[in-house]
Scaffold this motif. Structure first.
Motif, PDB file in Angstrom:
ATOM      1  N   LEU A  83       9.464  -1.102 -11.694  1.00  0.00           N
ATOM      2  CA  LEU A  83       8.816  -2.392 -11.442  1.00  0.00           C
ATOM      3  C   LEU A  83       9.848  -3.512 -11.351  1.00  0.00           C
ATOM      4  O   LEU A  83       9.695  -4.445 -10.546  1.00  0.00           O
ATOM      5  CB  LEU A  83       7.794  -2.687 -12.535  1.00  0.00           C
ATOM      6  N   ASP A  84      10.884  -3.435 -12.167  1.00  0.00           N
ATOM      7  CA  ASP A  84      11.976  -4.412 -12.077  1.00  0.00           C
ATOM      8  C   ASP A  84      12.573  -4.416 -10.675  1.00  0.00           C
ATOM      9  O   ASP A  84      12.812  -5.482 -10.076  1.00  0.00           O
ATOM     10  CB  ASP A  84      13.082  -4.085 -13.089  1.00  0.00           C
ATOM     11  N   LYS A  85      12.850  -3.231 -10.160  1.00  0.00           N
ATOM     12  CA  LYS A  85      13.453  -3.121  -8.832  1.00  0.00           C
ATOM     13  C   LYS A  85      12.520  -3.663  -7.758  1.00  0.00           C
ATOM     14  O   LYS A  85      12.947  -4.401  -6.859  1.00  0.00           O
ATOM     15  CB  LYS A  85      13.804  -1.669  -8.554  1.00  0.00           C
ATOM     16  N   LEU A  86      11.238  -3.337  -7.838  1.00  0.00           N
ATOM     17  CA  LEU A  86      10.282  -3.827  -6.848  1.00  0.00           C
ATOM     18  C   LEU A  86      10.133  -5.341  -6.924  1.00  0.00           C
ATOM     19  O   LEU A  86       9.945  -6.015  -5.905  1.00  0.00           O
ATOM     20  CB  LEU A  86       8.927  -3.148  -7.052  1.00  0.00           C
ATOM     21  N   GLN A  87      10.225  -5.876  -8.138  1.00  0.00           N
ATOM     22  CA  GLN A  87      10.186  -7.333  -8.287  1.00  0.00           C
ATOM     23  C   GLN A  87      11.432  -7.963  -7.663  1.00  0.00           C
ATOM     24  O   GLN A  87      11.352  -9.014  -7.012  1.00  0.00           O
ATOM     25  CB  GLN A  87      10.075  -7.688  -9.761  1.00  0.00           C
ATOM     26  N   GLN A  88      12.571  -7.329  -7.837  1.00  0.00           N
ATOM     27  CA  GLN A  88      13.798  -7.810  -7.204  1.00  0.00           C
ATOM     28  C   GLN A  88      13.691  -7.764  -5.683  1.00  0.00           C
ATOM     29  O   GLN A  88      14.291  -8.578  -4.981  1.00  0.00           O
ATOM     30  CB  GLN A  88      14.989  -6.969  -7.661  1.00  0.00           C
ATOM     31  N   TYR A  89      12.909  -6.803  -5.187  1.00  0.00           N
ATOM     32  CA  TYR A  89      12.696  -6.680  -3.744  1.00  0.00           C
ATOM     33  C   TYR A  89      11.666  -7.692  -3.227  1.00  0.00           C
ATOM     34  O   TYR A  89      11.368  -7.708  -2.036  1.00  0.00           O
ATOM     35  CB  TYR A  89      12.203  -5.276  -3.401  1.00  0.00           C
ATOM     36  N   HIS A  90      11.093  -8.476  -4.134  1.00  0.00           N
ATOM     37  CA  HIS A  90      10.145  -9.543  -3.775  1.00  0.00           C
ATOM     38  C   HIS A  90       8.807  -9.009  -3.255  1.00  0.00           C
ATOM     39  O   HIS A  90       8.152  -9.645  -2.427  1.00  0.00           O
ATOM     40  CB  HIS A  90      10.754 -10.504  -2.755  1.00  0.00           C
ATOM     41  N   TYR A  91       8.380  -7.855  -3.744  1.00  0.00           N
ATOM     42  CA  TYR A  91       7.044  -7.376  -3.414  1.00  0.00           C
ATOM     43  C   TYR A  91       6.029  -8.005  -4.362  1.00  0.00           C
ATOM     44  O   TYR A  91       6.141  -7.838  -5.578  1.00  0.00           O
ATOM     45  CB  TYR A  91       6.950  -5.857  -3.573  1.00  0.00           C
ATOM     46  N   ASN A 146     -10.999   4.179   1.499  1.00  0.00           N
ATOM     47  CA  ASN A 146     -12.170   3.394   1.909  1.00  0.00           C
ATOM     48  C   ASN A 146     -11.781   1.999   2.381  1.00  0.00           C
ATOM     49  O   ASN A 146     -12.472   1.403   3.200  1.00  0.00           O
ATOM     50  CB  ASN A 146     -13.162   3.298   0.756  1.00  0.00           C
ATOM     51  N   ALA A 147     -10.678   1.481   1.835  1.00  0.00           N
ATOM     52  CA  ALA A 147     -10.171   0.174   2.263  1.00  0.00           C
ATOM     53  C   ALA A 147      -9.140   0.292   3.369  1.00  0.00           C
ATOM     54  O   ALA A 147      -8.589  -0.714   3.812  1.00  0.00           O
ATOM     55  CB  ALA A 147      -9.547  -0.553   1.074  1.00  0.00           C
ATOM     56  N   GLN A 148      -8.869   1.523   3.803  1.00  0.00           N
ATOM     57  CA  GLN A 148      -7.914   1.828   4.878  1.00  0.00           C
ATOM     58  C   GLN A 148      -6.486   1.423   4.517  1.00  0.00           C
ATOM     59  O   GLN A 148      -5.719   1.020   5.385  1.00  0.00           O
ATOM     60  CB  GLN A 148      -8.350   1.170   6.196  1.00  0.00           C
ATOM     61  N   CYS A 149      -6.163   1.560   3.229  1.00  0.00           N
ATOM     62  CA  CYS A 149      -4.804   1.263   2.766  1.00  0.00           C
ATOM     63  C   CYS A 149      -3.999   2.548   2.642  1.00  0.00           C
ATOM     64  O   CYS A 149      -4.553   3.639   2.487  1.00  0.00           O
ATOM     65  CB  CYS A 149      -4.844   0.586   1.392  1.00  0.00           C
ATOM     66  N   LEU A 150      -2.688   2.413   2.677  1.00  0.00           N
ATOM     67  CA  LEU A 150      -1.809   3.541   2.419  1.00  0.00           C
ATOM     68  C   LEU A 150      -1.874   3.920   0.944  1.00  0.00           C
ATOM     69  O   LEU A 150      -2.088   3.065   0.078  1.00  0.00           O
ATOM     70  CB  LEU A 150      -0.375   3.198   2.804  1.00  0.00           C
ATOM     71  N   THR A 151      -1.666   5.194   0.661  1.00  0.00           N
ATOM     72  CA  THR A 151      -1.851   5.688  -0.696  1.00  0.00           C
ATOM     73  C   THR A 151      -0.663   6.504  -1.179  1.00  0.00           C
ATOM     74  O   THR A 151      -0.044   7.235  -0.421  1.00  0.00           O
ATOM     75  CB  THR A 151      -3.107   6.579  -0.781  1.00  0.00           C
ATOM     76  N   VAL A 152      -0.388   6.369  -2.475  1.00  0.00           N
ATOM     77  CA  VAL A 152       0.531   7.258  -3.191  1.00  0.00           C
ATOM     78  C   VAL A 152      -0.258   7.915  -4.307  1.00  0.00           C
ATOM     79  O   VAL A 152      -0.911   7.225  -5.101  1.00  0.00           O
ATOM     80  CB  VAL A 152       1.732   6.495  -3.773  1.00  0.00           C
ATOM     81  N   GLY A 153      -0.199   9.226  -4.379  1.00  0.00           N
ATOM     82  CA  GLY A 153      -0.823   9.960  -5.464  1.00  0.00           C
ATOM     83  C   GLY A 153       0.234  10.518  -6.390  1.00  0.00           C
ATOM     84  O   GLY A 153       1.184  11.170  -5.932  1.00  0.00           O
ATOM     85  N   LEU A 154       0.119  10.253  -7.675  1.00  0.00           N
ATOM     86  CA  LEU A 154       1.068  10.726  -8.675  1.00  0.00           C
ATOM     87  C   LEU A 154       0.517  11.968  -9.364  1.00  0.00           C
ATOM     88  O   LEU A 154      -0.640  11.996  -9.775  1.00  0.00           O
ATOM     89  CB  LEU A 154       1.348   9.619  -9.694  1.00  0.00           C
ATOM     90  N   TYR A 207       1.231   9.930   0.415  1.00  0.00           N
ATOM     91  CA  TYR A 207       2.442  10.410  -0.242  1.00  0.00           C
ATOM     92  C   TYR A 207       2.064  10.984  -1.599  1.00  0.00           C
ATOM     93  O   TYR A 207       1.164  10.463  -2.267  1.00  0.00           O
ATOM     94  CB  TYR A 207       3.454   9.268  -0.456  1.00  0.00           C
ATOM     95  N   VAL A 208       2.748  12.023  -2.016  1.00  0.00           N
ATOM     96  CA  VAL A 208       2.559  12.619  -3.335  1.00  0.00           C
ATOM     97  C   VAL A 208       3.911  12.644  -4.036  1.00  0.00           C
ATOM     98  O   VAL A 208       4.882  13.189  -3.500  1.00  0.00           O
ATOM     99  CB  VAL A 208       2.001  14.053  -3.237  1.00  0.00           C
ATOM    100  N   PHE A 209       3.965  12.054  -5.234  1.00  0.00           N
ATOM    101  CA  PHE A 209       5.210  12.001  -5.988  1.00  0.00           C
ATOM    102  C   PHE A 209       5.004  12.545  -7.393  1.00  0.00           C
ATOM    103  O   PHE A 209       3.955  12.352  -8.005  1.00  0.00           O
ATOM    104  CB  PHE A 209       5.739  10.568  -6.081  1.00  0.00           C
ATOM    105  N   LEU A 232       8.694   6.129  -5.861  1.00  0.00           N
ATOM    106  CA  LEU A 232       8.194   5.054  -4.987  1.00  0.00           C
ATOM    107  C   LEU A 232       9.316   4.388  -4.209  1.00  0.00           C
ATOM    108  O   LEU A 232       9.141   3.963  -3.058  1.00  0.00           O
ATOM    109  CB  LEU A 232       7.489   3.977  -5.831  1.00  0.00           C
ATOM    110  N   LEU A 233      10.458   4.278  -4.836  1.00  0.00           N
ATOM    111  CA  LEU A 233      11.575   3.564  -4.215  1.00  0.00           C
ATOM    112  C   LEU A 233      12.078   4.268  -2.962  1.00  0.00           C
ATOM    113  O   LEU A 233      12.755   3.650  -2.134  1.00  0.00           O
ATOM    114  CB  LEU A 233      12.710   3.389  -5.219  1.00  0.00           C
ATOM    115  N   THR A 234      11.733   5.533  -2.802  1.00  0.00           N
ATOM    116  CA  THR A 234      12.192   6.254  -1.614  1.00  0.00           C
ATOM    117  C   THR A 234      11.472   5.818  -0.349  1.00  0.00           C
ATOM    118  O   THR A 234      11.965   6.049   0.759  1.00  0.00           O
ATOM    119  CB  THR A 234      12.019   7.772  -1.792  1.00  0.00           C
ATOM    120  N   ILE A 235      10.287   5.223  -0.484  1.00  0.00           N
ATOM    121  CA  ILE A 235       9.553   4.745   0.696  1.00  0.00           C
ATOM    122  C   ILE A 235       9.475   3.227   0.738  1.00  0.00           C
ATOM    123  O   ILE A 235       8.874   2.673   1.658  1.00  0.00           O
ATOM    124  CB  ILE A 235       8.134   5.335   0.761  1.00  0.00           C
ATOM    125  N   LEU A 236      10.065   2.557  -0.249  1.00  0.00           N
ATOM    126  CA  LEU A 236      10.027   1.102  -0.305  1.00  0.00           C
ATOM    127  C   LEU A 236      11.445   0.556  -0.399  1.00  0.00           C
ATOM    128  O   LEU A 236      11.871   0.078  -1.439  1.00  0.00           O
ATOM    129  CB  LEU A 236       9.193   0.631  -1.503  1.00  0.00           C
TER     130      LEU A 236
END
Length: 229
Positions: free
Chosen positions: A101-109, A183-191, A208-210, A216-220
């Motif tokens: 989450l720190d990394k994603l926050q640094q990425y400004h998501y 149902n919302a037509q969003c992309l999904t990651v399943g853990l 995606y399945v991880f 997550l960082l591999t696709i973001l």
């Protein structure tokens, strides 16, 4: 999936995705049943009941011990009281959640939390886990008219962040999460490590399945910071 991703924000489930909440839920369920003079249940049972909100967890527990005739409201009152005491000690972060989450926050998501857990439990829990600073939107049970797998919570995320459906990635661990996103037509990651009623998350066909949260960082990849300011 070959087309370039245009992910502009990420939404996360909570239980089974960011945190292991089964110990606290189990303790509260066992204490509730004891107060009602009903047989107990195991951690393994509670784990497969998680995902549709507290009300459904209580109903499943009562049915499992042949106590469905017990007054639901009395059971819920007891559960909420015991869970309020057990929730912080009985909830732990999964590995590498904070660093990711720190990394994603640094990425400004921009990030949102979308959970079926009742909203009254969330502020203190997120603070105790040091999660509150990551999410600009938190939606719990009672914040939207329908719970997952209904897409209503994700529609609210998209409206709040000003997104098209293909710009939101939803990360979860159960078929309810994947169904809500589809149902919302969003992309999904399943853990794979979370709670999914004893089923493999692959049966829900997420995009995606991880096996690990940090995958997550591999696709973001890091976007240009200026583009997100």
């Amino acid at each position: 999936m070959t087309q370039p991703l245009d992910i502009q924000a990420i939404a996360f489930d909570l239980d089974g995705t960011l945190v292991d909440s089964v110990p606290g839920l189990t303790l509260a369920t066992q204490q509730m049943l004891a107060q009602l003079s009903l047989p107990s249940v195991t951690k393994e049972q509670v784990k497969i009941w998680v995902g549709n909100g507290i009300d459904m967890l209580i109903k499943r527990a009562l049915a499992a011990v042949n106590g469905s005739d017990a007054p639901f409201e009395l059971a819920k009152e007891a559960f909420n009281r015991y869970y309020d005491d057990a929730i912080e000690e009985g909830t732990q972060l999964f590995p590498n959640v904070l660093t990711t989450l720190d990394k994603l926050q640094q990425y400004h998501y921009p990030m949102a939390l979308v959970t079926n857990k009742p909203k009254q439990f969330l502020p203190a829990l997120l603070k105790s886990l040091k999660l509150e600073s990551y999410f600009s939107l938190v939606l719990g049970g009672g914040d939207v008219i329908k719970l997952k797998p209904h897409p209503a919570p994700l529609y609210q995320v998209m409206a709040t962040f000003g997104l098209f459906h293909d710009q939101l990635l939803f990360v979860g661990d159960s078929k309810n999460d994947i169904s809500a996103a589809k149902n919302a037509q969003c992309l999904t990651v399943g853990l794979t490590y979370g709670y999914n009623y004893g089923e493999s998350i692959t049966t829900s066909n997420p995009d995606y399945v991880f096996d690990h949260f940090e995958d997550l960082l591999t696709i973001l990849p890091s976007p240009k910071a200026e583009a997100r300011k």
